[in-house]
Scaffold this active site. Structure first.
Site, mmCIF file in Angstrom:
data_model
loop_
_atom_site.group_PDB
_atom_site.id
_atom_site.type_symbol
_atom_site.label_atom_id
_atom_site.label_comp_id
_atom_site.label_asym_id
_atom_site.label_seq_id
_atom_site.Cartn_x
_atom_site.Cartn_y
_atom_site.Cartn_z
ATOM 1 N N GLY A 1 0.828 -1.204 0.000
ATOM 2 C CA GLY A 1 0.000 0.000 0.000
ATOM 3 C C GLY A 1 0.860 1.251 0.000
ATOM 4 O O GLY A 1 2.037 1.219 -0.374
ATOM 5 N N GLY B 1 -5.580 7.366 5.941
ATOM 6 C CA GLY B 1 -6.353 6.315 5.301
ATOM 7 C C GLY B 1 -7.309 5.642 6.266
ATOM 8 O O GLY B 1 -7.408 6.019 7.442
ATOM 9 N N CYS C 1 3.173 7.746 13.608
ATOM 10 C CA CYS C 1 3.724 8.919 12.918
ATOM 11 C C CYS C 1 3.885 10.084 13.892
ATOM 12 O O CYS C 1 4.910 10.772 13.889
ATOM 13 C CB CYS C 1 2.832 9.309 11.743
ATOM 14 S SG CYS C 1 1.138 9.798 12.183
ATOM 15 N N ASN D 1 -8.094 3.456 13.842
ATOM 16 C CA ASN D 1 -7.217 3.210 14.989
ATOM 17 C C ASN D 1 -6.821 4.481 15.738
ATOM 18 O O ASN D 1 -5.748 4.546 16.329
ATOM 19 C CB ASN D 1 -5.945 2.484 14.520
ATOM 20 C CG ASN D 1 -6.239 1.084 14.026
ATOM 21 O OD1 ASN D 1 -6.802 0.272 14.740
ATOM 22 N ND2 ASN D 1 -5.871 0.817 12.789
#
Length: 314
Positions: free
Chosen positions: A13, A163, A130, A169
């Site tokens: 992905g 995404g 991130c 999450n």
């Protein structure tokens, strides 16, 4: 025989594909040998094939069937936490080192400029989130010169760069990042907030880090933060301070209350960051994704260097 360590990416992905492009464009200690997916029509697999890299759409079982599998030393997993648990068991049984870009966190939380040296012998390392990759270095920088009682980070990312996995999450993101603020950043208590910014055109990643600390002066904190920013910029060129570090002092006559920790005296430090992506595959506003793939690559390079050193010593 090449000194480089062969590597594979599981997950074709956005994250896996950006990591693939980085590994091809900026080669160091690793040679990308395989890209693994589950969708035969995946754009990432097609791009890998165009570049002469072995691919399979049969997941981990397909990877194990590839002729170069035995020579692969480092495997990056850019799939899901659920899938990673299966992958990790199979890969480590075969002696592979695993860099986990999922929330599974089977291995230790790893932020390259902060604690990678502690995990060079680990067989699985986790890249946190991130927001964690962007902000925990700053918390750690303050912790290096002061006692941090509380640290809070706010990560604002373009809605377009988030995404379905990120959206599903959000709670896991905040829990994982808060835990790593404490375990890696060195704060006694951590909190994380993520904001999906719907602005158009998309905004680059913006992060704010607040710390409440004592035992150091403002100049020591400012210098430590600047040194840490330089370390992150070594592998994420688009990582930078948005403005000067801000300070506010709290003394006995104006104590600050920290929920769950009581009253605080010392220095509140506010650090404002922005992260612009390199644009290797993902758009430059996706700094949140770029810092994950860049940190994963930096981690993989260090693990590969360790393998090369062991080969030389054998």
């Amino acid at each position: 025989m090449s000194q480089k360590v062969k590597a594979a990416i599981i997950g074709s992905g956005n994250i896996g594909t950006d990591l693939m492009i980085k590994m091809i464009k900026y080669p160091q200690n690793m040679e990308l040998a395989a890209v693994v997916g589950i969708d035969p029509a995946s754009e990432g697999l097609a791009m890998a094939r165009e570049r002469g890299i072995a691919t399979t759409h049969e997941g981990i079982e397909g990877l194990k069937k590839l002729p170069d599998y035995a020579e692969i030393g480092v495997v990056f997993d850019a799939t899901s936490a659920y899938a990673h648990k299966v992958h990790d068991e199979a890969l480590r049984a075969d002696g592979k080192l695993v860099v986990d870009l999922t929330p599974a966190a089977i291995g230790p939380f790893t932020i390259p400029p902060v604690n990678m040296d502690e995990h060079l012998d680990a067989t699985n390392v986790n890249m946190v989130t991130c927001g964690g990759q962007a902000t925990i270095p700053i918390v750690a920088a303050v912790s290096q010169v002061a006692t941090v009682h509380y640290a809070e980070i706010v990560a604002s990312v373009s809605s377009r760069s988030a995404g379905p996995g990120t959206r599903a999450n959000i709670d896991e993101f905040t829990r994982t990042t808060a835990s790593a603020i404490e375990k890696v950043g060195g704060a006694a208590q951590g909190k994380a907030i993520i904001i999906l910014n719907p602005a158009e055109p998309p905004m680059i990643m913006r992060d704010t880090v607040f710390t409440l600390s004592e035992g150091a002066d403002e100049e020591a904190i400012r210098a430590s933060v600047a040194a840490m920013v330089a370390k992150v910029q070594a592998y994420v060129p688009g990582y930078r301070l948005k403005q000067e570090v801000q300070f506010e002092r709290f003394g006995d006559n104006n104590k600050l209350k920290i929920p769950g920790r009581g009253e605080f005296t010392g220095i509140k430090t506010s650090v404002f960051l922005e992260v612009e992506g390199a644009g290797d595959y993902l758009p430059s506003y996706s700094g949140n994704l770029d810092i994950m793939t860049a940190a994963a690559k930096a981690t993989g390079e260090l693990l590969a260097q360790r393998i090369i050193e062991r080969r030389a010593a054998a």
